[in-house]
Design an enzyme around this catalytic site. Structure first.
Site, PDB file in Angstrom:
ATOM      1  N   CYS A  16       0.927  -1.112  -0.104  1.00 51.23           N
ATOM      2  CA  CYS A  16      -0.007  -0.014  -0.206  1.00 51.23           C
ATOM      3  C   CYS A  16       0.928   1.329  -0.158  1.00 51.23           C
ATOM      4  CB  CYS A  16      -0.899  -0.045   0.964  1.00 51.23           C
ATOM      5  SG  CYS A  16      -2.406   1.050   1.113  1.00 51.23           S
ATOM      6  N   CYS A  50       0.136   4.498   1.864  1.00 54.09           N
ATOM      7  CA  CYS A  50      -0.645   5.409   2.522  1.00 54.09           C
ATOM      8  C   CYS A  50       0.674   6.183   3.519  1.00 54.09           C
ATOM      9  CB  CYS A  50      -1.681   5.133   3.550  1.00 54.09           C
ATOM     10  SG  CYS A  50      -1.357   3.652   4.395  1.00 54.09           S
ATOM     11  N   CYS A  65      -4.216   6.385   0.002  1.00 56.64           N
ATOM     12  CA  CYS A  65      -3.776   5.037  -0.414  1.00 56.64           C
ATOM     13  C   CYS A  65      -3.613   5.109  -1.830  1.00 56.64           C
ATOM     14  CB  CYS A  65      -4.469   3.878   0.139  1.00 56.64           C
ATOM     15  SG  CYS A  65      -4.955   3.512   1.758  1.00 56.64           S
ATOM     16  N   LYS A  72     -11.526  -5.094   4.281  1.00 54.25           N
ATOM     17  CA  LYS A  72     -11.014  -4.059   5.011  1.00 54.25           C
ATOM     18  C   LYS A  72     -11.968  -2.881   5.272  1.00 54.25           C
ATOM     19  CE  LYS A  72      -7.162  -1.302   5.386  1.00 54.25           C
ATOM     20  NZ  LYS A  72      -5.592  -0.905   4.686  1.00 54.25           N
ATOM     21  N   ARG A  86      -1.833   3.819  13.107  1.00 53.90           N
ATOM     22  CA  ARG A  86      -1.468   5.137  12.121  1.00 53.90           C
ATOM     23  C   ARG A  86      -0.439   5.913  12.934  1.00 53.90           C
ATOM     24  NH1 ARG A  86      -7.644   6.517  10.504  1.00 53.90           N
ATOM     25  NH2 ARG A  86      -7.646   4.765   8.673  1.00 53.90           N
ATOM     26  N   ARG A 131     -10.755   7.513   4.836  1.00 57.55           N
ATOM     27  CA  ARG A 131     -10.971   6.592   3.957  1.00 57.55           C
ATOM     28  C   ARG A 131     -11.916   5.661   3.514  1.00 57.55           C
ATOM     29  NH1 ARG A 131      -5.034   4.798   6.643  1.00 57.55           N
ATOM     30  NH2 ARG A 131      -3.849   6.412   5.810  1.00 57.55           N
ATOM     31  N   GLU A 185     -16.914  -8.598  -2.305  1.00 56.64           N
ATOM     32  CA  GLU A 185     -15.442  -8.122  -2.426  1.00 56.64           C
ATOM     33  C   GLU A 185     -14.463  -9.223  -2.411  1.00 56.64           C
ATOM     34  OE1 GLU A 185     -13.709  -5.411  -2.859  1.00 56.64           O
ATOM     35  OE2 GLU A 185     -14.936  -3.714  -2.292  1.00 56.64           O
ATOM     36  N   LYS A 201     -10.216  -7.557   8.123  1.00 57.92           N
ATOM     37  CA  LYS A 201      -9.665  -6.464   8.912  1.00 57.92           C
ATOM     38  C   LYS A 201     -10.741  -5.342   9.358  1.00 57.92           C
ATOM     39  CE  LYS A 201      -5.614  -3.280   9.210  1.00 57.92           C
ATOM     40  NZ  LYS A 201      -4.396  -2.566   8.522  1.00 57.92           N
ATOM     41  N   SER A 257      -4.371  -2.854  15.868  1.00 56.65           N
ATOM     42  CA  SER A 257      -3.794  -2.246  16.879  1.00 56.65           C
ATOM     43  C   SER A 257      -4.779  -1.732  17.978  1.00 56.65           C
ATOM     44  CB  SER A 257      -2.944  -0.945  16.287  1.00 56.65           C
ATOM     45  OG  SER A 257      -4.045  -0.268  15.581  1.00 56.65           O
ATOM     46  N   TYR A 299      -0.242  -8.352  17.136  1.00 53.23           N
ATOM     47  CA  TYR A 299       0.928  -7.834  17.893  1.00 53.23           C
ATOM     48  C   TYR A 299       1.143  -8.591  19.254  1.00 53.23           C
ATOM     49  CZ  TYR A 299      -0.225  -4.005  14.608  1.00 53.23           C
ATOM     50  OH  TYR A 299      -0.542  -3.411  13.483  1.00 53.23           O
TER      51      TYR A 299
END
Length: 328
Positions: A119, A121, A129, A198, A208, A220, A236, A251, A277, A316
């Site tokens: 991507c 961004c 993006c 997404k 971010r 977005r 999609e 996501k 995150s 994470y």
């Protein structure tokens, strides 16, 4: 005779519970995200993501070795360039931060799978993006011209040694465009892990901070999905499958387990869940305040993603989870 059926019989001790457990979290399920930055000897903690760092290439190689030694099979790389511009040159240039990090990791940690986020961004000066309409401050990305950016980026990442390309910008036709370009350039064996569903989510805030990728204006929602839509996610996914996706991603994960379930019911392709995150930071914050047991809640959350249909989990928490699994 009452009760004749006693489900509790199979819960009487841990060994028995393990034997009949329907869904088990394993090391092979885990993918660990890493953030590469320019410089040397840099390990800057992301304030909104305790325990997560922006790492210079020398440090990221050491981190990759640790991840490998913990038994985690794969990482996904994000880059924070030194300079940003409207052409996103840091995303596709040979000396781009992700390209150099990929080369270094594949040179030193050969048996680790390197997935690269495809991507732009993080590399555009406006934080969106792709290409924008001239003088447009709404954040509406030009779809078809952005596909050219993504093709260049994917090829440069493949040349650097990436094992898997993961396009995340939600441009229409991005899987087909990248697949055709990779094949033309001799990379027909590199799989595409598509961010197929997404959503335009509030859970991305801490990311971010880590990737320095907040939009400078607008949002977005013209290209990421409306959180209220489920049938659109299936559309999609079907399009991405038709275009040649090898794996699919949902996501975020926590609020979208119904989407995971629906997608897994409609396809035999591997499905990944991105434990994003905001989900990570909520657990960390609650645990730091003593409100929850971090280990128990983390393992319960990730197991629930598997139960909903996830074959892979980007998280994470991966290093902690690996240690917990190995200590059982």
């Amino acid at each position: 005779m009452f009760p004749l059926n006693r489900p509790r019989r199979l819960r009487t001790n841990q060994r028995l519970r393990d034997m009949v457990c329907e869904t088990k979290l394993t090391l092979d399920d885990l993918i660990y995200p890493l953030f590469a930055v320019p410089g040397n000897n840099i390990a800057k903690e992301v304030i909104s993501m305790p325990g997560i760092f922006q790492l210079s290439i020398d440090k990221i190689v050491n981190e990759a070795k640790m991840v490998r030694d913990l038994g985690i099979p794969a990482i996904i790389l994000f880059g924070v360039p030194e300079e940003k511009n409207s052409e996103a040159t840091g995303a596709w240039g040979k000396e781009g931060i992700v390209q150099r990090a990929t080369e270094a990791i594949k040179r030193e940690v050969k048996d680790l799978i390197v997935i690269v986020d495809t991507c732009v961004c993080e590399y555009t000066d406006h934080g969106h993006c792709g290409y924008l309409k001239k003088d447009d401050c709404t954040g509406e990305v030009l779809n078809d011209s952005t596909l050219e950016l993504l093709k260049k980026t994917a090829v440069s990442q493949a040349l650097a040694g990436a094992d898997i390309i993961a396009p995340s910008g939600m441009m229409d036709g991005f899987v087909r465009s990248i697949r055709e370009k990779l094949d033309q350039e001799g990379f027909s064996n590199i799989p595409i892990l598509s961010y197929a569903a997404k959503y335009a989510s509030g859970y991305y805030g801490p990311f971010r901070d880590a990737a320095d990728s907040s939009p400078q204006f607008g949002d977005r929602r013209t290209y990421q999905m409306d959180p209220g839509n489920a049938r659109e996610a299936l559309k999609e996914v079907m399009l991405d499958i038709e275009e040649g996706a090898d794996m699919l991603m949902v996501k975020p994960a926590l609020s979208y387990m119904d989407i995971l379930w629906r997608i897994k019911e409609m396809t035999n392709l591997p499905v990944a869940a991105y434990n994003v995150s905001g989900e990570y930071s909520m657990i960390k914050a609650a645990a730091a305040n003593g409100w929850i047991d971090e280990k128990q809640v983390t393992l319960e959350t990730l197991t629930s993603f598997k139960r909903a249909g996830a074959d892979l989990i980007l998280t994470y928490h991966a290093k902690d989870v690996a240690r917990w699994i190995q200590s059982k």
